[in-house]
Design a protein around this motif. Structure first.
Motif, PDB file in Angstrom:
ATOM      1  N   VAL A 114      43.191   1.953  11.879  1.00 15.07           N
ATOM      2  CA  VAL A 114      41.806   2.290  12.038  1.00 15.07           C
ATOM      3  C   VAL A 114      41.365   1.044  13.186  1.00 15.07           C
ATOM      4  CG1 VAL A 114      40.132   2.146  10.844  1.00 15.07           C
ATOM      5  CG2 VAL A 114      41.113   2.945  10.114  1.00 15.07           C
ATOM      6  N   ILE A 115      40.725   1.518  14.048  1.00 13.63           N
ATOM      7  CA  ILE A 115      39.624   0.337  15.180  1.00 13.63           C
ATOM      8  C   ILE A 115      38.465   0.074  14.031  1.00 13.63           C
ATOM      9  CG2 ILE A 115      38.274   2.346  16.557  1.00 13.63           C
ATOM     10  CD1 ILE A 115      38.307  -0.016  18.662  1.00 13.63           C
ATOM     11  N   MET A 116      38.210  -1.314  13.874  1.00 11.43           N
ATOM     12  CA  MET A 116      36.977  -1.529  13.219  1.00 11.43           C
ATOM     13  C   MET A 116      35.823  -2.183  14.551  1.00 11.43           C
ATOM     14  SD  MET A 116      38.900  -1.151  10.335  1.00 11.43           S
ATOM     15  CE  MET A 116      37.318  -1.695   9.066  1.00 11.43           C
ATOM     16  N   ILE A 117      35.216  -1.741  14.718  1.00  7.41           N
ATOM     17  CA  ILE A 117      34.647  -2.260  15.974  1.00  7.41           C
ATOM     18  C   ILE A 117      33.511  -3.546  15.490  1.00  7.41           C
ATOM     19  CG2 ILE A 117      32.272  -1.062  17.310  1.00  7.41           C
ATOM     20  CD1 ILE A 117      34.587   0.666  17.411  1.00  7.41           C
ATOM     21  N   ASN A 118      33.953  -4.369  16.801  1.00  8.02           N
ATOM     22  CA  ASN A 118      32.823  -5.346  16.410  1.00  8.02           C
ATOM     23  C   ASN A 118      31.885  -5.657  17.593  1.00  8.02           C
ATOM     24  OD1 ASN A 118      32.429  -8.040  18.033  1.00  8.02           O
ATOM     25  ND2 ASN A 118      34.692  -8.897  17.457  1.00  8.02           N
ATOM     26  N   PHE A 119      31.023  -6.157  17.007  1.00 11.38           N
ATOM     27  CA  PHE A 119      29.220  -5.918  17.039  1.00 11.38           C
ATOM     28  C   PHE A 119      29.154  -6.795  17.875  1.00 11.38           C
ATOM     29  CE2 PHE A 119      28.042  -4.720  12.596  1.00 11.38           C
ATOM     30  CZ  PHE A 119      28.223  -3.731  12.492  1.00 11.38           C
ATOM     31  N   GLY A 120      29.878  -8.259  18.590  1.00 11.47           N
ATOM     32  CA  GLY A 120      29.317  -9.000  19.892  1.00 11.47           C
ATOM     33  C   GLY A 120      28.642  -7.923  21.110  1.00 11.47           C
ATOM     34  N   SER A 121      28.018  -8.533  21.836  1.00 10.89           N
ATOM     35  CA  SER A 121      26.862  -7.765  22.715  1.00 10.89           C
ATOM     36  C   SER A 121      28.606  -7.963  23.901  1.00 10.89           C
ATOM     37  CB  SER A 121      26.005  -8.687  23.169  1.00 10.89           C
ATOM     38  OG  SER A 121      25.293  -8.914  22.699  1.00 10.89           O
ATOM     39  N   SER A 122      29.301  -8.977  23.687  1.00  8.43           N
ATOM     40  CA  SER A 122      30.330  -9.687  24.817  1.00  8.43           C
ATOM     41  C   SER A 122      31.524  -7.853  24.746  1.00  8.43           C
ATOM     42  CB  SER A 122      30.817 -10.666  25.083  1.00  8.43           C
ATOM     43  OG  SER A 122      31.344 -11.316  23.830  1.00  8.43           O
ATOM     44  N   PHE A 123      31.554  -7.624  23.816  1.00  5.81           N
ATOM     45  CA  PHE A 123      32.492  -6.482  22.791  1.00  5.81           C
ATOM     46  C   PHE A 123      31.556  -5.015  23.791  1.00  5.81           C
ATOM     47  CE2 PHE A 123      33.682 -10.194  20.794  1.00  5.81           C
ATOM     48  CZ  PHE A 123      35.378 -10.341  21.191  1.00  5.81           C
ATOM     49  N   VAL A 124      30.826  -5.387  23.740  1.00  2.00           N
ATOM     50  CA  VAL A 124      29.841  -3.998  23.668  1.00  2.00           C
ATOM     51  C   VAL A 124      29.037  -3.757  25.037  1.00  2.00           C
ATOM     52  CG1 VAL A 124      27.550  -2.781  22.890  1.00  2.00           C
ATOM     53  CG2 VAL A 124      28.895  -4.477  21.040  1.00  2.00           C
ATOM     54  N   THR A 125      28.928  -4.542  25.774  1.00  2.00           N
ATOM     55  CA  THR A 125      28.880  -4.057  26.940  1.00  2.00           C
ATOM     56  C   THR A 125      29.450  -4.788  27.989  1.00  2.00           C
ATOM     57  OG1 THR A 125      26.144  -5.637  27.074  1.00  2.00           O
ATOM     58  CG2 THR A 125      26.380  -3.587  25.559  1.00  2.00           C
ATOM     59  N   GLN A 126      28.915  -3.875  29.411  1.00  2.00           N
ATOM     60  CA  GLN A 126      29.696  -4.989  30.421  1.00  2.00           C
ATOM     61  C   GLN A 126      28.692  -5.414  31.072  1.00  2.00           C
ATOM     62  OE1 GLN A 126      29.886  -2.671  34.123  1.00  2.00           O
ATOM     63  NE2 GLN A 126      32.106  -3.507  34.312  1.00  2.00           N
ATOM     64  N   GLN A 127      27.387  -5.521  30.576  1.00  2.00           N
ATOM     65  CA  GLN A 127      26.634  -6.972  31.277  1.00  2.00           C
ATOM     66  C   GLN A 127      26.650  -8.291  30.240  1.00  2.00           C
ATOM     67  OE1 GLN A 127      25.785  -3.706  30.796  1.00  2.00           O
ATOM     68  NE2 GLN A 127      24.071  -3.623  30.552  1.00  2.00           N
ATOM     69  N   ALA A 128      26.820  -8.083  28.687  1.00  2.00           N
ATOM     70  CA  ALA A 128      26.943  -8.952  28.578  1.00  2.00           C
ATOM     71  C   ALA A 128      28.706  -9.599  28.450  1.00  2.00           C
ATOM     72  CB  ALA A 128      26.744  -8.665  26.644  1.00  2.00           C
ATOM     73  N   ASN A 129      29.452  -8.718  29.087  1.00  2.00           N
ATOM     74  CA  ASN A 129      30.503  -9.532  28.576  1.00  2.00           C
ATOM     75  C   ASN A 129      30.990 -10.893  30.277  1.00  2.00           C
ATOM     76  OD1 ASN A 129      33.442  -8.609  29.808  1.00  2.00           O
ATOM     77  ND2 ASN A 129      33.555  -8.861  27.515  1.00  2.00           N
ATOM     78  N   ARG A 130      30.340  -9.865  30.699  1.00  2.00           N
ATOM     79  CA  ARG A 130      30.296 -10.425  32.686  1.00  2.00           C
ATOM     80  C   ARG A 130      29.281 -11.465  32.974  1.00  2.00           C
ATOM     81  NH1 ARG A 130      31.391  -5.817  36.697  1.00  2.00           N
ATOM     82  NH2 ARG A 130      34.165  -5.077  35.621  1.00  2.00           N
TER      83      ARG A 130
END
Length: 414
Positions: free
Chosen positions: A276-292
């Motif tokens: 099972v993959i347990m989805i991380n809520f942190g913005s930098s895990f969710v969107t490219q914008q936040a990740n970069r």
């Protein structure tokens, strides 16, 4: 200093919007001044959250309290977790992360010592508030404690460095309630290479790491492949005789080049393994914008400091203006739901869970999922996207319980 040089403070104007794959106008839509949405979950969503188990496999309360103690048996001024908010959100089983900073492995005994101290703190929490919390080391304990109405504190070790190359330590931590181990964290360790570490010293798992995978199967500790390198993931999948988990990871599809998240091929392999993959809520895990965002804002800050001097009043003022004009691009609940949708469409509903990373990602949580009271918002979003109650129950707890029971059963048979 050459004050004739002028700075343009908008990251969009500096080409960051283009770099992130956004238009300038869409970048502004994420600037925190527009687009804030108030989420109101329906009575049905609250009912689903309260009537079903909610298992969140990654909450960083132990290390948070070590750094900044508060009484989480009551409402707290800080952090993402406390008892009142957990009850309001319907959270039954927080897997408390026994988080061990990667640099401690360089000091013999330091990781081992901290792990025991953090476990002690969770035992103390359950002891101080027995009407609110109880430790849980098995699925059966979780189910019994749900009937009693108390929150089950389960524990996972984030970073296997406290094992210190000794399988006897695995037994000790199992006996203290550790039920999953994240093989590595932000640096490669004596077990596995890290996704964050450019030094791939083992090209996956170390020889001891391969022994550890087998030993974890045999004793009944779930293997967590969040944080490990791709090679370590593939080797773990090949070696493990039971399903493995990603306790707090999201999808590389939405964060290209971010090895910490999982690729589609990895998710397919995880599903074939039964994991099972347990989805991380942190913005930098969710969107490219936040990740970069972090790298981009740091780059501009370095330019200001280079021109005006790192400690000058001029630099401080300009950096404050830079941050004010380019606030953090928080992800949204809808974008978290996109990750869930993609896994469902890729491999089916049976391989998705929740690993929020509450108290572990600072103030980067998405709009609509700011703390442990927010699970009804997630349920509402799933309902709005056409998920059945049976599907939602699988995401909230059933998929993970299936894996946990399989791990328990294999260990009992061995």
């Amino acid at each position: 200093m050459n004050k004739s040089v002028t700075f343009t403070y908008s990251l969009a104007a500096l080409g960051v919007a283009s770099f992130l794959g956004l238009s300038a106008s869409s970048a502004l839509a994420h600037d925190g001044k527009e687009g804030h949405k108030h989420y109101t979950a329906s009575a049905k969503a609250h009912q689903i959250a309260q009537q079903n188990l909610i298992i969140d496999t990654h909450i960083d309360v132990p290390y948070r309290l070590k750094k900044d103690w508060e009484d989480v048996t009551k409402a707290t001024a800080r952090g993402d977790f406390d008892y009142p908010r957990a009850k309001a959100g319907g959270l039954n089983v927080p897997f408390m992360s026994i988080y061990i900073p990667a640099n401690l492995e360089r000091t013999p005994g330091a990781s081992y010592q901290l792990a025991h101290e953090l476990i002690d703190s969770m035992e103390a929490l359950a002891y101080r508030a027995p009407g609110k919390f109880a430790l849980a080391a098995s699925v059966d304990q979780v189910m019994q404690q749900q009937e009693r109405g108390v929150i089950s504190i389960a524990m996972g070790m984030e970073n296997g460095s406290p094992i210190e190359g000794d399988l006897n330590n695995l037994v000790k931590f199992y006996n203290r309630g550790i039920r999953y181990i994240t093989l590595a964290h932000s640096e490669s360790n004596h077990i596995a290479d890290s996704s964050y570490d450019i030094r791939k010293q083992w090209n996956g798992l170390s020889p001891f790491g391969k022994e550890l995978v087998t030993a974890m199967n045999e004793i009944g500790v779930m293997i967590d492949i969040s944080h490990v390198s791709d090679d370590a993931f593939w080797q773990t999948i090949e070696l493990s005789k039971v399903p493995v988990i990603a306790s707090h990871s999201s999808l590389r599809k939405y964060t290209p080049g971010f090895e910490r998240n999982m690729s589609d091929d990895m998710i397919k392999a995880l599903a074939e393994n039964g994991g099972v993959i347990m989805i991380n809520f942190g913005s930098s895990f969710v969107t490219q914008q936040a990740n970069r965002y972090g790298a981009m804002i740091r780059g501009q800050i370095e330019k200001v400091q280079e021109q005006y001097g790192a400690d000058s009043d001029e630099a401080k003022q300009r950096i404050a203006e830079l941050r004010a004009k380019n606030p953090y691009p928080f992800a949204t609940l809808e974008q978290v739901l996109d990750h869930i949708d993609h896994v469902k469409n890729l491999v089916g509903i049976d391989y998705i869970g929740i690993g929020s990373d509450y108290d572990g990602v600072g103030d980067s949580l998405p709009e609509g999922l700011k703390d442990v009271s927010s699970y009804p918002n997630l349920v509402q979003g799933l309902l709005d996207r056409g998920y059945s109650e049976a599907d939602i129950e699988k995401i909230l707890y059933k998929n993970f319980v299936r894996v946990w029971r399989e791990v328990e059963a294999y260990a009992a048979a061995n």
